[in-house]
Design a protein around this motif. Structure first.
Motif, PDB file in Angstrom:
ATOM      1  N   PHE A 154       0.823  -1.212   0.000  1.00  0.00           N
ATOM      2  CA  PHE A 154       0.000   0.000   0.000  1.00  0.00           C
ATOM      3  C   PHE A 154       0.853   1.256   0.000  1.00  0.00           C
ATOM      4  CE2 PHE A 154      -3.004  -3.016   1.768  1.00  0.00           C
ATOM      5  CZ  PHE A 154      -4.172  -2.655   1.155  1.00  0.00           C
ATOM      6  N   ILE A 204      -7.440  -3.318   6.092  1.00  0.00           N
ATOM      7  CA  ILE A 204      -6.952  -3.546   4.738  1.00  0.00           C
ATOM      8  C   ILE A 204      -8.093  -3.512   3.731  1.00  0.00           C
ATOM      9  CG2 ILE A 204      -6.082  -5.389   3.242  1.00  0.00           C
ATOM     10  CD1 ILE A 204      -4.110  -6.028   5.444  1.00  0.00           C
ATOM     11  N   ILE A 205      -9.231  -4.067   4.130  1.00  0.00           N
ATOM     12  CA  ILE A 205     -10.337  -4.099   3.184  1.00  0.00           C
ATOM     13  C   ILE A 205     -10.845  -2.686   2.888  1.00  0.00           C
ATOM     14  CG2 ILE A 205     -12.766  -4.780   3.059  1.00  0.00           C
ATOM     15  CD1 ILE A 205     -11.614  -7.540   4.144  1.00  0.00           C
ATOM     16  N   ASP A 208      -8.103  -1.083   0.742  1.00  0.00           N
ATOM     17  CA  ASP A 208      -8.181  -1.616  -0.611  1.00  0.00           C
ATOM     18  C   ASP A 208      -9.223  -0.857  -1.425  1.00  0.00           C
ATOM     19  OD1 ASP A 208      -6.449  -3.485  -1.447  1.00  0.00           O
ATOM     20  OD2 ASP A 208      -7.865  -5.152  -1.449  1.00  0.00           O
ATOM     21  N   LYS A 209     -10.354  -0.627  -0.755  1.00  0.00           N
ATOM     22  CA  LYS A 209     -11.470   0.041  -1.431  1.00  0.00           C
ATOM     23  C   LYS A 209     -11.096   1.493  -1.750  1.00  0.00           C
ATOM     24  CE  LYS A 209     -15.416  -0.740  -3.021  1.00  0.00           C
ATOM     25  NZ  LYS A 209     -15.713  -1.948  -3.825  1.00  0.00           N
ATOM     26  N   ARG A 211      -8.172   2.696  -2.268  1.00  0.00           N
ATOM     27  CA  ARG A 211      -7.225   2.679  -3.377  1.00  0.00           C
ATOM     28  C   ARG A 211      -7.948   2.479  -4.707  1.00  0.00           C
ATOM     29  NH1 ARG A 211      -2.616  -1.789  -3.213  1.00  0.00           N
ATOM     30  NH2 ARG A 211      -4.461  -3.084  -3.168  1.00  0.00           N
ATOM     31  N   GLU A 212      -8.910   1.552  -4.662  1.00  0.00           N
ATOM     32  CA  GLU A 212      -9.626   1.236  -5.891  1.00  0.00           C
ATOM     33  C   GLU A 212     -10.410   2.451  -6.399  1.00  0.00           C
ATOM     34  OE1 GLU A 212     -12.194  -2.227  -5.517  1.00  0.00           O
ATOM     35  OE2 GLU A 212     -13.387  -1.339  -7.134  1.00  0.00           O
ATOM     36  N   SER A 232     -19.360   1.499   1.004  1.00  0.00           N
ATOM     37  CA  SER A 232     -19.500   0.279   0.206  1.00  0.00           C
ATOM     38  C   SER A 232     -18.928  -0.952   0.906  1.00  0.00           C
ATOM     39  CB  SER A 232     -18.856   0.460  -1.177  1.00  0.00           C
ATOM     40  OG  SER A 232     -17.465   0.502  -1.051  1.00  0.00           O
ATOM     41  N   ARG A 236     -20.261  -5.560   4.441  1.00  0.00           N
ATOM     42  CA  ARG A 236     -19.312  -6.650   4.666  1.00  0.00           C
ATOM     43  C   ARG A 236     -18.734  -6.588   6.086  1.00  0.00           C
ATOM     44  NH1 ARG A 236     -14.145  -6.293   6.574  1.00  0.00           N
ATOM     45  NH2 ARG A 236     -13.586  -8.472   6.802  1.00  0.00           N
TER      46      ARG A 236
END
Lengths: 306, 618
Positions: A154, A204-205, A208-209, A211-212, A232, A236
């Protein structure tokens, strides 16, 4: 701190910032507990004797205390469970030779109690120090290795967010153990490492989002990007934390007394871990000056115009 | 809607699907033995033909009288076997039978698996249970390798003095350094000083020392002094050798006690962990395991030329001046048996190994008519927590003849003393003293209770998760549930397969936790699929895209948990290690079932019924 342009109108942004301050307060409280009261180290670290037995009839704690007080020459700590039928006696390790197992049967005969021995532990006081060193070493190595992995995977500000969230979680769980005097033993140390893993999992999740979204869009502020990422991943986060918390509650409630501390650690760890993944792991990169066009810039650098 | 004219029919049998199926089947079969329990049987067989076979009625009456119930009593040929209904009764039934029948019958226990024959023929075994689930005794021993090093240097110092004497070099002084106080300070050295000795002789002496002890490093100081020491590397090597030797001795001792399922491991730098499942009384095991007895054979000082004198008195108060160098020590003993001489006095018969035999042969040949003294030493911890070596003379004998590798120690005080000494000698002597730093006795009932509670927690946690997933994701949730069940099964199968895997109580907690966490993989994928659907992808491509793009996130999230798991596994021990192992294996299986298995399943299902999948709240 120059782009602390939190959108005051967005509820989520305000919640995040408020959560961040709340987290700081929590950490201060936890540190106060740790430095003022200290951890109640369990048998694994202090050494000593622990004898667990069950009695057929239920007795009050006072009765058992006075019976044992008459019998045992040295001081001891008595705890009971299961309506006064399950007992554990903890004694310090101060005689050089091992205490024999026979005292319990002798004690039972003398007081005409029907006693079934369950568990007898002796731990030498010299073992504890090494364990503390080892445990600390384990925690430290874990954090360093993870830090390396994260900074490789990251952007550094996102990684820093995850690591700060991690320290927050571990500190608060330690604080809970200090404030409530729950004995801290080896299994708790293990659960602390598990918390490290799970806390990162959540962070991290979200990361990750973030970053996306940063990669795919280029006309929004970082504040919006983070809010969008949290929204979003929220479902989860809730489902996974929820099912994990319920299963831990099952362990807490049904798997017996010896896993109670372990369950408390995991339960609180995952609870604060979920909270920190939203308010700390996602907010800190913004406070550290991550801009929405970070990944766009990078791509420009990679392929300059001729 | 566009219809592509050349739509490839979906192939159900691809090599990926076959591989997945094969792996699942393999793990399923490995997990199967866990469903079947064991049964414990006790066999009674007559010692010789003159003893009557036991009747089933006889035994039933006897057991009923002591209110013990069993499943089955069965007589076949000469043997009568009793199948227990409750494993925890084994101890009391054994004791009862031992009292009643020990004189005429051989009593043997055996554990037989209930699994069907075809499964047994595959050699599939259930998961091994840790001590907290099976009951038993745990010891953690501290090996005082520092003390061993001290002893080693003491011997080297004596050997150097002897060397100097043999070479007729006078005025050589050897001083051993004091033992450092801190645990970490292992450094030992010998200071050899030789104020008025010719250089040529000194060179000769140090060449000899170098030849005899190549591992010692020599460092010249001024003023005719040389320091001999181990490098830190050599010290570490010596410590490791001592640990290995102690481990070997411990395994030997446990084998002598007749315990077969014991686990003996090194733990940390200088601890040894011994788990004895099924043992109830720690005291007997403790006496043998914790003993630090060693036997050394000395000669009297007046008969030898070697340096150093050891003064010692026997129990009658006679003082002996012993040569401080041993003729040979207990480590050369290959076998020891208690026995009786012609006068039926207890004795211990010894058999030496090749080196010991040669030493003994040489020594006794030269010393017929001289005295040999047997010294028994034991370490114990004194009141101020220091290791103290206590030695006593147990035998003084005149060498009558040229002895070989077999001879005996006579004049043992009692038969029992002879038995115990022979057992200790057989099991090997220790170069380093050991102390028990942790001891735990877990009753079998507690272990069984722990398993029961663990299974309860697991089924409740699992039940909730299954219901929730089915409710929240409908059809996809069912796929997740199948994946979750397969995950649990694969995890159990993997645990049964791995030879070192042990299930502990925290391990069960880890199992429950894994169930809770395993849905994460599916949730991540399903949320991704929903997102793709919202963006306007068609069902098939949304599913394909969902699995594909969720994978890197899943990998990231799991790798960090895996890192902590591996660190925990390498540093932790006992129950904690069990937890770490489940954590790591659980990540592997949940990725396998959550990603690969459920993807195959989804592909199978959506092609049959596309509309159902849309039941996901799109």
């Amino acid at each position: 701190m120059k782009n602390l342009n939190i959108n005051k109108k967005s509820k989520l942004s305000v919640f995040r910032l408020a959560g961040c301050f709340l987290a700081i307060i929590f950490i201060v409280i936890a540190l106060l507990g740790l430095f003022n009261k200290g951890l109640a180290l369990g048998l694994d670290f202090t050494g000593g004797y622990l004898t667990e037995f069950s009695t057929e009839k239920s007795l009050s704690q006072q009765d058992m205390n006075s019976l044992l007080g008459n019998y045992l020459p040295e001081s001891f700590k008595l705890t009971s469970a299961e309506q006064g039928t399950h007992w554990s006696v903890q004694q310090a390790d101060n005689n050089a030779s091992l205490q024999d197992k026979a005292w319990l049967t002798h004690f039972a005969d003398k007081n005409q109690l029907n006693i079934t021995p369950q568990d007898a532990i002796y731990i030498g006081s010299q073992v504890g120090e090494e364990l503390i060193n080892q445990g600390g070493l384990a925690l430290l190595t874990a954090i360093i290795v993870i830090l390396m992995y994260l900074s490789f995977r990251f952007e550094w500000r996102l990684a820093a967010g995850a690591v700060i969230a991690l320290f927050h979680d571990v500190l608060i769980v330690l604080g809970i153990f200090a404030w409530f005097d729950i004995p801290f033993d080896l299994t708790i140390l293990a659960s602390l490492l598990a918390i490290v893993g799970y806390s990162l999992n959540d962070s991290i999740i979200v990361g990750d989002k973030i970053r996306e979204i940063m990669k795919s869009t280029n006309d929004v502020t970082i504040d919006e990007v983070i809010n969008q990422a949290i929204k979003s991943t929220l479902v989860r986060t809730m489902i996974t934390s929820g099912t994990t918390l319920v299963t831990i509650m099952a362990v807490w409630g049904f798997a017996g007394e010896s896993l109670a501390g372990f369950s408390i650690a995991l339960f609180s760890g995952i609870l604060v871990g979920t909270f920190s993944s939203i308010v700390i792991a996602a907010t800190v990169p913004q406070l550290l000056g991550l801009t929405a066009d970070y990944y766009q810039q990078k791509e420009l650098e990679v392929c300059p115009l001729p | 809607m566009m219809n592509s004219p050349k739509k490839k029919p979906y192939r159900y049998i691809t090599w990926q699907n076959l591989l997945i199926l094969f792996t699942l089947l393999f793990l399923l079969i490995s997990a199967l033995p866990n469903l079947y329990g064991d049964r414990v049987t006790i066999q009674l067989s007559p010692i010789n033909s003159s003893v009557q076979q036991l009747t089933t009625y006889q035994l039933k009456d006897l057991l009923a009288k002591h209110s013990l119930s069993v499943d089955k009593i069965h007589s076949l040929n000469q043997t009568t076997s009793i199948t227990l209904s409750n494993k925890t009764d084994l101890k009391s039934i054994n004791e009862l039978l031992f009292v009643e029948f020990n004189n005429d019958y051989n009593i043997e226990n055996s554990v037989i698996s209930n699994s069907p024959l075809w499964l047994q023929s595959l050699d599939a075994k259930p998961i091994k249970l840790g001590l907290d689930l099976s009951g038993g005794v745990l010891f953690v021993l501290e090996v005082d390798t520092k003390q061993a090093l001290l002893e080693r240097f003491k011997n080297i110092a004596l050997a150097i003095k002897t060397l100097a004497m043999e070479e007729r070099i006078r005025g050589v002084n050897v001083v051993q350094s004091k033992l450092g106080l801190s645990i970490e300070n292992y450094q030992q050295n010998l200071l050899v000083s030789f104020p008025n000795v010719e250089k040529s002789k000194i060179d000769l002496l140090f060449n000899k020392i170098k030849a005899a002890y190549p591992e010692l490093s020599q460092q010249k100081n001024q003023n005719n002094q040389v320091t001999l020491s181990y490098s830190s590397q050599k010290t570490a090597q010596y410590r490791q050798e001592t640990m290995q030797q102690t481990l070997k001795t411990m395994r030997g001792r446990i084998a002598e006690l007749g315990i077969t399922e014991a686990v003996t491991l090194q733990q940390g730098k200088n601890y040894i962990r011994i788990e004895l499942p099924g043992v109830h009384d720690p005291d007997e095991a403790k006496r043998i395991i914790g003993a630090t007895a060693s036997l050394d054979f000395y000669q009297l000082a007046e008969n030898s030329t070697a340096a150093g004198i050891l003064r010692m008195a026997d129990e009658h108060g006679r003082a002996f001046n012993l040569n401080s160098q041993v003729v040979f020590s207990g480590s050369n003993i290959k076998n020891a048996r208690a026995g009786q001489d012609q006068m039926s006095m207890p004795l211990v018969n010894l058999t030496l190994d090749a080196i010991g035999g040669k030493k003994m042969s040489q020594f006794s040949k030269q010393n017929i008519g001289n005295t040999m003294v047997t010294v028994f030493s034991e370490f114990y911890r004194s009141a101020d927590d220091k290791m103290v070596k206590k030695s006593k003379i147990i035998n003084v004998a005149t060498i009558q003849q040229h002895l070989g590798s077999q001879f005996s120690i006579t004049h043992m005080p009692s038969q029992q003393a002879a038995q115990e000494l022979s057992l200790l000698l057989r099991a090997g002597s220790l170069t380093a003293p050991v102390t028990i730093v942790k001891q735990r006795t877990i009753e079998a009932t507690l272990g069984e209770n722990n398993i029961k509670n663990g299974i309860k927690a697991l089924s409740i946690g699992m039940g909730f998760t299954l219901v929730f997933m089915a409710f929240w994701y409908r059809a996809l949730g069912l796929i997740a549930n199948v994946a979750l069940t397969l995950n649990l099964m694969s995890l159990l199968g993997l645990m049964s397969l791995l030879p070192g895997a042990v299930l502990t109580l925290p391990g069960i907690a880890g199992l429950v936790l894994t169930v809770g966490m395993a849905v994460d993989t599916n949730v991540l994928i399903f949320e991704r699929i929903k997102e793709e659907l919202k963006r306007g992808h068609k069902v098939l491509s949304a599913v394909e895209q969902g699995y594909k793009s969720a994978f890197s996130t899943i990998l990231d999230a799991n790798i960090t948990t895996m890192i902590t798991g591996i660190i925990l596994y390498t540093i932790g021990n006992g129950p904690v290690k069990g937890f770490a192992l489940i954590l790591c294996l659980g990540i592997l299986t949940s990725m396998f079932t959550g990603v690969f298995v459920s993807k195959s399943l989804t592909n199978l299902v959506i092609r049959k019924n596309k509309a159902q999948l849309l039941g996901v709240n799109v």
